[in-house]
Design a protein around this motif. Sequence first.
Motif, PDB file in Angstrom:
ATOM      1  N   ARG A 113      -0.699  29.228   1.263  1.00  9.13           N
ATOM      2  CA  ARG A 113       0.492  29.330   0.416  1.00  9.13           C
ATOM      3  C   ARG A 113       0.117  29.189  -1.042  1.00  9.13           C
ATOM      4  O   ARG A 113      -0.894  28.590  -1.391  1.00  9.13           O
ATOM      5  CB  ARG A 113       1.531  28.282   0.838  1.00  9.13           C
ATOM      6  N   ALA A 118       2.038  27.616  -4.350  1.00 11.89           N
ATOM      7  CA  ALA A 118       3.186  26.699  -4.469  1.00 11.89           C
ATOM      8  C   ALA A 118       3.467  26.320  -5.921  1.00 11.89           C
ATOM      9  O   ALA A 118       3.271  25.179  -6.321  1.00 11.89           O
ATOM     10  CB  ALA A 118       2.918  25.453  -3.629  1.00 11.89           C
ATOM     11  N   SER A 152       5.483  25.447  -9.482  1.00 12.04           N
ATOM     12  CA  SER A 152       6.702  24.746  -9.908  1.00 12.04           C
ATOM     13  C   SER A 152       7.341  25.586 -11.005  1.00 12.04           C
ATOM     14  O   SER A 152       6.669  25.952 -11.961  1.00 12.04           O
ATOM     15  CB  SER A 152       6.348  23.370 -10.472  1.00 12.04           C
ATOM     16  N   GLU A 182       8.099  24.814  -5.674  1.00 10.30           N
ATOM     17  CA  GLU A 182       8.078  23.343  -5.749  1.00 10.30           C
ATOM     18  C   GLU A 182       8.963  22.896  -6.918  1.00 10.30           C
ATOM     19  O   GLU A 182       8.503  22.584  -8.012  1.00 10.30           O
ATOM     20  CB  GLU A 182       6.632  22.852  -5.874  1.00 10.30           C
ATOM     21  N   TYR A 232       5.605  14.964  -5.633  1.00 13.85           N
ATOM     22  CA  TYR A 232       4.730  16.092  -5.311  1.00 13.85           C
ATOM     23  C   TYR A 232       3.932  15.797  -4.041  1.00 13.85           C
ATOM     24  O   TYR A 232       3.891  16.616  -3.117  1.00 13.85           O
ATOM     25  CB  TYR A 232       3.792  16.393  -6.499  1.00 13.85           C
ATOM     26  N   ARG A 240      -5.928  25.867  -3.811  1.00 10.59           N
ATOM     27  CA  ARG A 240      -5.326  25.417  -5.072  1.00 10.59           C
ATOM     28  C   ARG A 240      -6.435  25.021  -6.032  1.00 10.59           C
ATOM     29  O   ARG A 240      -7.616  24.994  -5.668  1.00 10.59           O
ATOM     30  CB  ARG A 240      -4.367  24.243  -4.815  1.00 10.59           C
TER      31      ARG A 240
END
Length: 286
Positions: A7, A9, A11, A43, A201, A219
Amino acid sequence: MTGFRTRFAPSPTGPLHLGHAFSALCADQMARAAGGSFLLRIEDIDTARARPEWEVQIYEDLGWLGLEWPVPVLRQSAGLARYGAALDRLWAQGLLYVCHCNRKDIAAAATAPQEGGAPLIGPDGIVYPGTCRQPAKGPRPDGAALRLNMVRALKVLNVVQRPLGFYEKLHSPGYHRIDPTHLVENVGDVVLARREIGTSYHLSAVVDDAGQGITDVVRGADLFDATPIHRVLQALLGLPTPVYHHHRLIRDQQGKRLAKRDDARALARYRAEGATAADIRALLGM
Ligand code: GLU
Protein backbone atom coordinates in the motif's frame (compact mmCIF):
# COMPACT_ATOMS: atom_id res chain seq x y z
CA MET A 1 -1.96 -12.92 -8.63
CA THR A 2 0.22 -13.85 -5.69
CA GLY A 3 -0.29 -13.05 -2.06
CA PHE A 4 1.91 -9.94 -2.31
CA ARG A 5 -0.10 -6.94 -1.18
CA THR A 6 1.29 -3.51 -0.50
CA ARG A 7 0.00 0.00 0.00
CA PHE A 8 0.86 3.65 -0.35
CA ALA A 9 -0.48 5.55 2.65
CA PRO A 10 -0.19 9.32 2.30
CA SER A 11 -1.63 11.89 4.70
CA PRO A 12 -3.65 14.61 2.94
CA THR A 13 -1.95 17.42 4.81
CA GLY A 14 -0.12 19.00 1.88
CA PRO A 15 0.88 18.39 -1.72
CA LEU A 16 2.59 15.15 -2.71
CA HIS A 17 6.17 15.74 -3.77
CA LEU A 18 8.89 13.74 -5.53
CA GLY A 19 9.53 11.66 -2.40
CA HIS A 20 5.91 10.52 -2.33
CA ALA A 21 6.03 9.72 -6.05
CA PHE A 22 9.10 7.56 -5.44
CA SER A 23 7.40 5.71 -2.61
CA ALA A 24 4.20 5.08 -4.53
CA LEU A 25 6.05 4.05 -7.71
CA CYS A 26 8.34 1.67 -5.76
CA ALA A 27 5.36 0.03 -4.10
CA ASP A 28 3.50 -0.32 -7.38
CA GLN A 29 6.59 -1.67 -9.16
CA MET A 30 7.11 -4.32 -6.48
CA ALA A 31 3.47 -5.31 -6.60
CA ARG A 32 3.59 -5.67 -10.38
CA ALA A 33 6.84 -7.64 -10.29
CA ALA A 34 5.30 -10.02 -7.75
CA GLY A 35 1.97 -10.23 -9.56
CA GLY A 36 0.36 -8.86 -6.44
CA SER A 37 -1.70 -5.82 -5.54
CA PHE A 38 -1.11 -2.17 -4.78
CA LEU A 39 -3.55 -0.36 -2.50
CA LEU A 40 -3.99 3.27 -1.60
CA ARG A 41 -4.88 4.28 1.95
CA ILE A 42 -5.63 7.81 3.09
CA GLU A 43 -4.11 8.48 6.52
CA ASP A 44 -6.32 11.38 7.55
CA ILE A 45 -6.68 10.86 11.30
CA ASP A 46 -5.38 14.35 12.02
CA THR A 47 -8.61 16.13 11.13
CA ALA A 48 -7.16 19.53 12.03
CA ARG A 49 -4.49 19.19 9.33
CA ALA A 50 -6.08 16.91 6.71
CA ARG A 51 -7.98 18.74 3.94
CA PRO A 52 -10.36 17.31 1.33
CA GLU A 53 -8.61 19.34 -1.39
CA TRP A 54 -5.29 17.64 -0.64
CA GLU A 55 -7.00 14.28 -0.82
CA VAL A 56 -8.44 15.13 -4.23
CA GLN A 57 -4.98 16.19 -5.35
CA ILE A 58 -3.53 12.86 -4.17
CA TYR A 59 -5.91 11.01 -6.49
CA GLU A 60 -5.05 13.36 -9.35
CA ASP A 61 -1.29 13.18 -8.84
CA LEU A 62 -1.23 9.40 -8.54
CA GLY A 63 -3.52 8.97 -11.54
CA TRP A 64 -1.21 11.25 -13.52
CA LEU A 65 1.73 9.05 -12.53
CA GLY A 66 -0.14 6.15 -14.11
CA LEU A 67 -1.01 4.35 -10.89
CA GLU A 68 -4.22 2.42 -10.34
CA TRP A 69 -5.69 1.13 -7.11
CA PRO A 70 -8.86 -0.64 -6.01
CA VAL A 71 -11.77 1.46 -4.77
CA PRO A 72 -13.25 2.29 -2.34
CA VAL A 73 -10.08 3.61 -0.76
CA LEU A 74 -9.74 3.09 2.97
CA ARG A 75 -9.83 6.43 4.77
CA GLN A 76 -8.64 6.26 8.34
CA SER A 77 -10.93 9.05 9.53
CA ALA A 78 -13.80 6.59 9.02
CA GLY A 79 -12.09 3.91 11.12
CA LEU A 80 -12.14 5.24 14.66
CA ALA A 81 -14.14 2.27 15.92
CA ARG A 82 -11.41 -0.12 14.75
CA TYR A 83 -8.74 1.82 16.58
CA GLY A 84 -10.96 2.14 19.66
CA ALA A 85 -11.32 -1.64 19.80
CA ALA A 86 -7.54 -2.05 19.70
CA LEU A 87 -7.12 0.56 22.44
CA ASP A 88 -9.75 -1.22 24.57
CA ARG A 89 -7.80 -4.42 24.27
CA LEU A 90 -4.54 -2.77 25.36
CA TRP A 91 -6.30 -0.82 28.11
CA ALA A 92 -7.85 -4.02 29.50
CA GLN A 93 -4.34 -5.50 29.75
CA GLY A 94 -3.21 -2.49 31.77
CA LEU A 95 -0.76 -1.43 29.05
CA LEU A 96 -1.99 2.14 28.56
CA TYR A 97 -2.18 5.19 30.75
CA VAL A 98 -3.65 8.67 30.38
CA CYS A 99 -1.09 11.41 29.74
CA HIS A 100 -1.88 15.04 30.56
CA CYS A 101 1.45 16.49 29.47
CA ASN A 102 1.87 18.95 26.66
CA ARG A 103 5.07 19.39 24.65
CA LYS A 104 6.37 22.04 27.03
CA ASP A 105 5.84 19.83 30.10
CA ILE A 106 7.67 16.97 28.39
CA ALA A 107 10.60 19.14 27.31
CA ALA A 108 10.84 20.62 30.83
CA ALA A 109 10.71 17.23 32.57
CA ALA A 110 13.16 15.65 30.13
CA THR A 111 15.71 18.44 30.62
CA ALA A 112 15.28 18.74 34.41
CA PRO A 113 18.71 19.02 36.06
CA GLN A 114 18.44 15.64 37.80
CA GLU A 115 17.88 13.95 34.41
CA GLY A 116 21.23 15.31 33.25
CA GLY A 117 22.21 16.34 29.73
CA ALA A 118 20.11 16.89 26.65
CA PRO A 119 16.81 15.01 26.26
CA LEU A 120 16.86 11.80 24.25
CA ILE A 121 15.07 12.02 20.93
CA GLY A 122 13.18 8.96 19.71
CA PRO A 123 11.08 8.31 16.59
CA ASP A 124 8.28 10.52 18.01
CA GLY A 125 10.41 13.31 19.44
CA ILE A 126 11.61 13.56 23.03
CA VAL A 127 11.52 10.20 24.82
CA TYR A 128 8.71 10.57 27.34
CA PRO A 129 10.14 10.98 30.85
CA GLY A 130 7.24 9.05 32.41
CA THR A 131 5.57 11.87 34.35
CA CYS A 132 2.01 10.47 34.07
CA ARG A 133 2.90 6.76 34.08
CA GLN A 134 0.65 4.94 36.54
CA PRO A 135 -1.53 1.83 36.63
CA ALA A 136 -4.74 2.38 34.67
CA LYS A 137 -7.99 2.22 36.61
CA GLY A 138 -11.62 2.04 35.48
CA PRO A 139 -12.91 2.27 31.93
CA ARG A 140 -10.84 3.79 29.15
CA PRO A 141 -11.54 7.53 28.97
CA ASP A 142 -12.54 9.03 25.62
CA GLY A 143 -10.66 11.93 24.07
CA ALA A 144 -7.60 11.56 26.34
CA ALA A 145 -4.03 11.09 25.23
CA LEU A 146 -3.02 7.48 25.94
CA ARG A 147 0.52 6.21 26.13
CA LEU A 148 1.82 2.67 25.92
CA ASN A 149 3.69 1.52 29.02
CA MET A 150 6.65 0.08 27.10
CA VAL A 151 8.29 -1.73 30.02
CA ARG A 152 5.05 -3.47 30.84
CA ALA A 153 4.30 -4.27 27.22
CA LEU A 154 7.68 -5.96 26.77
CA LYS A 155 7.17 -7.85 30.01
CA VAL A 156 3.71 -9.08 28.97
CA LEU A 157 5.20 -10.22 25.66
CA ASN A 158 8.05 -11.91 27.49
CA VAL A 159 10.49 -10.64 24.88
CA VAL A 160 13.51 -11.89 26.77
CA GLN A 161 12.39 -15.50 26.29
CA ARG A 162 10.56 -14.91 23.03
CA PRO A 163 12.39 -12.23 21.02
CA LEU A 164 10.54 -10.24 18.38
CA GLY A 165 11.85 -9.11 15.05
CA PHE A 166 10.97 -8.33 11.47
CA TYR A 167 12.37 -8.86 7.99
CA GLU A 168 13.70 -5.84 6.15
CA LYS A 169 14.47 -6.11 2.44
CA LEU A 170 16.02 -2.74 1.53
CA HIS A 171 17.40 -0.65 4.38
CA SER A 172 20.14 -2.89 5.87
CA PRO A 173 18.48 -6.07 4.62
CA GLY A 174 18.01 -9.01 6.93
CA TYR A 175 16.20 -10.01 10.09
CA HIS A 176 16.10 -7.27 12.69
CA ARG A 177 15.68 -8.50 16.21
CA ILE A 178 14.14 -5.94 18.52
CA ASP A 179 16.36 -4.76 21.33
CA PRO A 180 14.15 -4.30 24.42
CA THR A 181 16.65 -2.00 26.17
CA HIS A 182 16.77 0.27 23.14
CA LEU A 183 12.96 0.34 22.97
CA VAL A 184 12.64 1.29 26.63
CA GLU A 185 15.44 3.83 26.71
CA ASN A 186 15.40 5.37 23.24
CA VAL A 187 11.77 5.01 22.19
CA GLY A 188 9.83 4.82 25.44
CA ASP A 189 6.14 5.23 26.14
CA VAL A 190 4.81 6.29 22.74
CA VAL A 191 1.42 7.92 22.34
CA LEU A 192 -1.12 5.47 20.90
CA ALA A 193 -4.13 7.76 21.12
CA ARG A 194 -3.60 11.45 20.59
CA ARG A 195 -5.81 13.85 22.54
CA GLU A 196 -9.12 14.47 20.72
CA ILE A 197 -7.97 12.28 17.80
CA GLY A 198 -8.57 8.90 19.38
CA THR A 199 -5.68 7.14 17.65
CA SER A 200 -2.15 7.74 16.38
CA TYR A 201 -0.11 7.02 13.29
CA HIS A 202 1.48 3.94 14.90
CA LEU A 203 -1.76 2.35 16.05
CA SER A 204 -3.82 3.05 12.95
CA ALA A 205 -1.07 1.98 10.55
CA VAL A 206 -0.64 -1.34 12.38
CA VAL A 207 -4.37 -2.03 12.65
CA ASP A 208 -4.98 -1.18 8.99
CA ASP A 209 -1.97 -3.00 7.57
CA ALA A 210 -3.37 -6.13 9.21
CA GLY A 211 -6.99 -5.36 8.32
CA GLN A 212 -6.08 -4.81 4.67
CA GLY A 213 -3.99 -7.99 4.51
CA ILE A 214 -0.79 -6.07 3.71
CA THR A 215 2.04 -8.58 3.27
CA ASP A 216 4.73 -6.04 2.37
CA VAL A 217 5.10 -2.51 3.66
CA VAL A 218 6.99 -0.20 1.28
CA ARG A 219 7.83 3.21 2.78
CA GLY A 220 10.66 5.67 3.35
CA ALA A 221 13.73 4.88 5.43
CA ASP A 222 12.67 7.65 7.83
CA LEU A 223 10.12 5.20 9.23
CA PHE A 224 12.57 2.37 9.82
CA ASP A 225 12.94 3.40 13.47
CA ALA A 226 9.18 3.31 13.95
CA THR A 227 9.03 -0.33 12.86
CA PRO A 228 10.02 -1.86 16.24
CA ILE A 229 7.05 0.02 17.75
CA HIS A 230 4.82 -1.46 15.08
CA ARG A 231 6.23 -4.92 15.72
CA VAL A 232 5.43 -4.64 19.43
CA LEU A 233 1.87 -3.50 18.66
CA GLN A 234 1.40 -6.41 16.25
CA ALA A 235 2.48 -8.82 18.98
CA LEU A 236 0.22 -7.20 21.60
CA LEU A 237 -2.79 -7.21 19.28
CA GLY A 238 -2.17 -10.67 17.81
CA LEU A 239 -1.68 -9.32 14.29
CA PRO A 240 0.63 -10.67 11.56
CA THR A 241 3.91 -8.92 10.74
CA PRO A 242 4.45 -7.85 7.14
CA VAL A 243 7.83 -7.84 5.42
CA TYR A 244 9.28 -4.31 5.36
CA HIS A 245 10.97 -2.45 2.50
CA HIS A 246 12.23 0.94 3.69
CA HIS A 247 13.44 2.69 0.57
CA ARG A 248 16.02 5.46 0.24
CA LEU A 249 14.82 9.04 0.72
CA ILE A 250 14.67 11.56 -2.08
CA ARG A 251 16.66 14.64 -1.17
CA ASP A 252 16.93 18.12 -2.58
CA GLN A 253 20.14 19.56 -4.07
CA GLN A 254 21.33 20.51 -0.59
CA GLY A 255 20.88 16.91 0.52
CA LYS A 256 17.90 17.77 2.70
CA ARG A 257 14.98 15.36 2.87
CA LEU A 258 11.91 16.67 1.05
CA ALA A 259 9.05 17.75 3.27
CA LYS A 260 5.41 18.52 2.57
CA ARG A 261 6.11 22.22 2.83
CA ASP A 262 8.67 22.07 0.00
CA ASP A 263 6.09 23.11 -2.55
CA ALA A 264 8.83 23.54 -5.12
CA ARG A 265 8.96 19.75 -5.45
CA ALA A 266 5.20 19.31 -5.52
CA LEU A 267 4.09 16.91 -8.22
CA ALA A 268 1.28 19.27 -9.14
CA ARG A 269 3.86 21.91 -9.96
CA TYR A 270 5.80 19.60 -12.29
CA ARG A 271 2.50 18.63 -13.86
CA ALA A 272 1.49 22.28 -14.35
CA GLU A 273 4.85 22.93 -15.99
CA GLY A 274 4.18 20.23 -18.58
CA ALA A 275 6.27 17.36 -17.17
CA THR A 276 5.11 13.80 -17.86
CA ALA A 277 5.07 10.75 -15.61
CA ALA A 278 8.09 9.50 -17.58
CA ASP A 279 9.95 12.71 -16.69
CA ILE A 280 9.23 12.12 -13.00
CA ARG A 281 10.49 8.54 -13.22
CA ALA A 282 13.64 9.76 -14.94
CA LEU A 283 14.16 12.43 -12.26
CA LEU A 284 13.86 9.71 -9.64
CA GLY A 285 16.27 7.43 -11.44
CA MET A 286 13.62 4.77 -12.01
N1 GLU B 1 1.01 8.46 6.41
C1 GLU B 1 2.42 8.21 6.51
C2 GLU B 1 3.19 9.33 5.85
O1 GLU B 1 2.61 10.16 5.21
C3 GLU B 1 2.76 6.88 5.85
C4 GLU B 1 3.39 5.95 6.79
C5 GLU B 1 3.50 4.49 6.33
O2 GLU B 1 3.64 4.23 5.13
O3 GLU B 1 3.46 3.62 7.22
O4 GLU B 1 4.40 9.40 6.01
